[in-house]
Design a protein around this motif. Structure first.
Motif, PDB file in Angstrom:
ATOM      1  N   GLY A  61      40.967  86.280  42.212  1.00  0.00           N
ATOM      2  CA  GLY A  61      40.879  85.130  43.105  1.00  0.00           C
ATOM      3  C   GLY A  61      39.843  85.351  44.184  1.00  0.00           C
ATOM      4  O   GLY A  61      38.985  86.234  44.073  1.00  0.00           O
ATOM      5  N   GLU A  62      39.962  84.544  45.232  1.00  0.00           N
ATOM      6  CA  GLU A  62      38.937  84.543  46.274  1.00  0.00           C
ATOM      7  C   GLU A  62      39.237  85.571  47.370  1.00  0.00           C
ATOM      8  O   GLU A  62      38.508  86.544  47.552  1.00  0.00           O
ATOM      9  N   ALA A  63      40.325  85.343  48.083  1.00  0.00           N
ATOM     10  CA  ALA A  63      40.684  86.207  49.213  1.00  0.00           C
ATOM     11  C   ALA A  63      42.132  85.915  49.580  1.00  0.00           C
ATOM     12  O   ALA A  63      42.652  84.842  49.279  1.00  0.00           O
ATOM     13  N   PRO A 113      48.354  90.457  46.546  1.00  0.00           N
ATOM     14  CA  PRO A 113      47.627  89.222  46.227  1.00  0.00           C
ATOM     15  C   PRO A 113      48.531  88.185  45.557  1.00  0.00           C
ATOM     16  O   PRO A 113      49.471  88.531  44.842  1.00  0.00           O
ATOM     17  N   PHE A 114      48.222  86.947  45.809  1.00  0.00           N
ATOM     18  CA  PHE A 114      48.869  85.807  45.133  1.00  0.00           C
ATOM     19  C   PHE A 114      50.408  85.865  45.198  1.00  0.00           C
ATOM     20  O   PHE A 114      51.082  85.887  44.169  1.00  0.00           O
ATOM     21  N   VAL A 115      50.922  85.905  46.411  1.00  0.00           N
ATOM     22  CA  VAL A 115      52.382  85.863  46.573  1.00  0.00           C
ATOM     23  C   VAL A 115      52.852  84.573  47.261  1.00  0.00           C
ATOM     24  O   VAL A 115      54.033  84.344  47.393  1.00  0.00           O
ATOM     25  N   GLY A 158      43.776  90.617  41.381  1.00  0.00           N
ATOM     26  CA  GLY A 158      43.044  91.024  42.583  1.00  0.00           C
ATOM     27  C   GLY A 158      42.216  89.883  43.138  1.00  0.00           C
ATOM     28  O   GLY A 158      42.291  88.746  42.673  1.00  0.00           O
ATOM     29  N   ASN A 159      41.432  90.205  44.136  1.00  0.00           N
ATOM     30  CA  ASN A 159      40.589  89.218  44.810  1.00  0.00           C
ATOM     31  C   ASN A 159      39.185  89.774  45.031  1.00  0.00           C
ATOM     32  O   ASN A 159      39.003  90.991  45.088  1.00  0.00           O
ATOM     33  N   ILE A 160      38.232  88.890  45.180  1.00  0.00           N
ATOM     34  CA  ILE A 160      36.881  89.309  45.555  1.00  0.00           C
ATOM     35  C   ILE A 160      36.920  89.940  46.951  1.00  0.00           C
ATOM     36  O   ILE A 160      36.360  91.001  47.181  1.00  0.00           O
ATOM     37  N   PHE A 212      40.147  76.683  37.236  1.00  0.00           N
ATOM     38  CA  PHE A 212      40.400  76.214  38.597  1.00  0.00           C
ATOM     39  C   PHE A 212      41.366  77.147  39.320  1.00  0.00           C
ATOM     40  O   PHE A 212      42.246  77.756  38.707  1.00  0.00           O
ATOM     41  N   HIS A 213      41.189  77.225  40.633  1.00  0.00           N
ATOM     42  CA  HIS A 213      42.060  78.051  41.467  1.00  0.00           C
ATOM     43  C   HIS A 213      43.430  77.369  41.577  1.00  0.00           C
ATOM     44  O   HIS A 213      43.505  76.149  41.740  1.00  0.00           O
ATOM     45  N   PRO A 214      44.523  78.146  41.509  1.00  0.00           N
ATOM     46  CA  PRO A 214      45.850  77.515  41.620  1.00  0.00           C
ATOM     47  C   PRO A 214      46.037  76.725  42.920  1.00  0.00           C
ATOM     48  O   PRO A 214      46.787  75.729  42.925  1.00  0.00           O
TER      49      PRO A 214
HETATM   50  N1  URA Z   1      44.244  82.740  47.070  1.00  0.00           N
HETATM   51  C1  URA Z   1      43.470  83.733  46.600  1.00  0.00           C
HETATM   52  O1  URA Z   1      42.336  83.513  46.197  1.00  0.00           O
HETATM   53  N2  URA Z   1      43.964  84.947  46.579  1.00  0.00           N
HETATM   54  C2  URA Z   1      45.192  85.233  46.980  1.00  0.00           C
HETATM   55  O2  URA Z   1      45.588  86.396  46.904  1.00  0.00           O
HETATM   56  C3  URA Z   1      45.985  84.177  47.431  1.00  0.00           C
HETATM   57  C4  URA Z   1      45.498  82.937  47.480  1.00  0.00           C
END
Ligand code: URA
Length: 322
Positions: free
Chosen positions: A181-183, A194-196, A220-222, A294-296
């Protein structure tokens, strides 16, 4: 087909339809193949909706020529939610073991800078029918050594802009499938994974929709630090952080990386093509197949786009199954 078998089949279809609905697929335009109900035809072993989705009349559109109504099959919002879909228990994918990073990632020596490894990855090529593609070299990095090198990172301005903690890549470091993902957002910054948050919960459903469990993939994320107000990371910030996720890709060596959203796709593939054009097709990153989608978080804002993500994920599943 015996009554018991038939009711088992109906149960399966009900569950699959419920699952697709959770992913935002509102209608399925399809003529069920006659064979599904034929006594001669064995029950489908892969119980996901491929049989239905791939049926000849499936239009792939949310405006179906003919929508099959499943009045009894579709869960009403008031119905109790079952704890999880059996889809995730199906052996639809070849799986690698879930690695315990604490046990398996034991080499602590740190070799070279992030930049060195970025350079190293360009050194080999594989021949394909049409062109030669560079592939990744073996790396001497480990997830642990990369984390140690990151340390209490102050390489970019984000360290001073209110981050609570650095959010590292997590999951199975021996996975065939990696999501980037992004951040981190506020929830990730708070919890350190990440992504919780809400987008992360949707990502979990997306993973499960192709028959995997979240802990079987790597996520992970960038960028590892939260940009203030959840703004997009600036180029100076992605440039400082990106090498570490690239090095992690070289450690994990997944067969497929799914990049979530434009920032992740652009930073991995080093292109500026809009995500709407990039998604849906595999791209190459040093021999690793990359599927942009696409990003969630975008799907939470525009649920209609879930259909495209579902299409992309089916391609990912097919590749992993091949
Ligand atoms: N969006 C992202 O891109 N990364 C995350 O970890 C959470 C939301």
């Amino acid at each position: 087909m015996r009554e018991a078998e038939f009711s088992e089949l109906v149960k399966d279809i009900r569950e699959q339809v419920r699952y697709l609905k959770e992913l935002g697929v509102d209608a399925i335009s399809v003529d069920l193949p006659e064979e599904v109900f034929s006594v001669k035809t064995p029950r489908p072993s892969d119980r996901d909706l491929d049989q239905i989705v791939k049926a000849p009349n499936y239009s792939g559109s949310t405006e179906p020529e003919r929508t099959i109504a499943f009045p009894k099959l579709i869960r009403s919002d008031s119905a109790p939610k079952r704890p999880g879909s059996r889809l995730s228990a199906l052996p639809s994918l070849k799986r690698r073991n879930v690695a315990n990073p604490e046990v398996t990632l034991h080499r602590l020596e740190s070799v070279g800078s992030a930049r060195d490894v970025e350079m190293k990855t360009t050194s080999a090529t594989i021949e394909t029918s049409s062109r030669a593609l560079p592939i990744m070299d073996e790396t001497t990095d480990t997830i642990t050594s990369i984390r140690e090198e990151i340390g209490e990172c102050k390489r970019c301005p984000l360290h001073a802009l209110g981050r609570k903690q650095i959010v590292h890549t997590t999951g199975n470091f021996n996975a065939d499938l990696m999501f980037i993902g992004e951040a981190p957002g506020a929830d990730e910054d708070e919890q350190g994974f990440p992504f919780v948050g809400r987008a992360g919960q949707l990502l979990t459903k997306i993973i499960e929709s192709i028959g995997l469990k979240r802990e079987e993939v790597c996520i992970g994320n960038i960028n590892r630090c939260r940009p203030p107000g959840n703004r997009k990371p600036e180029p100076v910030e992605t440039a400082a952080c990106r090498p570490f996720i690239l090095r992690e890709i070289a450690v994990v060596k997944p067969r497929v990386v799914v990049v979530l959203g434009a920032t992740a796709a652009h930073n991995l593939l080093q292109v500026k093509t809009p995500i709407t054009k990039l998604r849906g097709e595999f791209h190459d990153y040093f021999g690793v197949k990359v599927m942009p989608t696409f990003h969630p978080a975008y799907l939470l804002r525009d649920p209609h786009k879930k259909r495209e993500v579902w299409e992309d994920m089916k391609k990912v599943r097919e590749l992993l199954n091949s």
